[in-house]
Design a protein around this motif. Structure first.
Motif, PDB file in Angstrom:
ATOM      1  N   ARG A  54       0.863  -1.263  -0.003  1.00 53.35           N
ATOM      2  CA  ARG A  54       0.055  -0.004  -0.061  1.00 53.35           C
ATOM      3  C   ARG A  54       0.774   1.325  -0.060  1.00 53.35           C
ATOM      4  O   ARG A  54       0.493   2.121  -0.857  1.00 53.35           O
ATOM      5  N   ASN A  55       1.909   1.172   0.699  1.00 56.53           N
ATOM      6  CA  ASN A  55       2.715   2.464   0.801  1.00 56.53           C
ATOM      7  C   ASN A  55       3.479   2.795  -0.313  1.00 56.53           C
ATOM      8  O   ASN A  55       3.911   3.634  -0.975  1.00 56.53           O
ATOM      9  N   GLN A  56       3.977   1.562  -1.109  1.00 54.37           N
ATOM     10  CA  GLN A  56       4.490   1.632  -2.427  1.00 54.37           C
ATOM     11  C   GLN A  56       3.469   2.465  -3.427  1.00 54.37           C
ATOM     12  O   GLN A  56       3.984   3.163  -4.151  1.00 54.37           O
ATOM     13  N   LEU A  57       2.238   1.672  -3.360  1.00 51.05           N
ATOM     14  CA  LEU A  57       1.232   2.246  -4.396  1.00 51.05           C
ATOM     15  C   LEU A  57       1.051   3.853  -4.035  1.00 51.05           C
ATOM     16  O   LEU A  57       0.938   4.669  -4.948  1.00 51.05           O
ATOM     17  N   GLU A  58       0.880   4.137  -2.878  1.00 54.08           N
ATOM     18  CA  GLU A  58       0.727   5.523  -2.504  1.00 54.08           C
ATOM     19  C   GLU A  58       1.809   6.642  -3.113  1.00 54.08           C
ATOM     20  O   GLU A  58       1.736   7.604  -3.354  1.00 54.08           O
TER      21      GLU A  58
END
Length: 188
Positions: A54-58
């Motif tokens: 999720r952090n990578q996508l954000e």
């Protein structure tokens, strides 16, 4: 030992996945305690992996030049990156949970969303928004794939600012018109 297992289950269900049982008592309860500890470890690892993804996508979405707006099946804004907020001159965070048309007040985007939902095919159109200056956007809309449980996916809107390209096209047209006029005038 049963009370310890009950307490551990409560801790796990409240999110305390670092808690560990000390196996004691009969063999069946020791096996159950070991299984609960293994389950907690696996859950912690999976939640960590999901959080990392999720952090990578954000990070990817926030660094994109293109505006990205994610809508749920009811056309409520689920996510909007900074670029979309700048293009549409709105605050991305304050739009979360609001209806697309209610928050942005751009009927053309709502019509594009209608077309994607109706056809189940990607739709690409050019939209002109009149704010302080006219903003020309190329909008690519796609219906998202339903999740594993079968819940409808919603719609993904990708916005590209093509205002500069439109300005250059107008300059080129004006230049060609002026040159052809200047060439025809002496001949006449």
């Amino acid at each position: 030992p049963i009370r310890e297992i009950q307490d551990a289950a409560r801790n796990f269900s409240s999110g305390e996945l670092a808690f560990r049982l000390r196996p004691s008592g009969p063999a069946e309860l020791r096996t159950l305690a070991e299984d609960l500890n293994r389950m907690a470890t696996e859950l912690r690892d999976r939640i960590g992996a999901i959080s990392t993804q999720r952090n990578q996508l954000e990070t990817i979405l926030s660094s994109m030049v293109e505006g990205v707006v994610v809508l749920d099946e009811e056309r409520r804004i689920v996510s909007m990156n900074k670029a979309a907020g700048q293009l549409l001159q709105v605050s991305p965070a304050s739009g979360i949970g609001k209806l697309l048309l209610q928050y942005l007040r751009i009927a053309q985007l709502d019509e594009i969303t209608d077309a994607v939902i109706a056809s189940n095919e990607p739709v690409e159109r050019t939209v002109t928004i009149y704010r302080d200056v006219a903003i020309h956007l190329q909008v690519h809309a796609t219906k998202m794939v339903p999740d594993a449980s079968g819940v409808a996916g919603g719609v993904l809107l990708v916005l590209n600012d093509i205002s500069r390209i439109k300005q250059l096209e107008e300059l080129r047209k004006d230049f060609v018109a002026n040159v052809s006029h200047e060439l025809r005038t002496p001949i006449t």
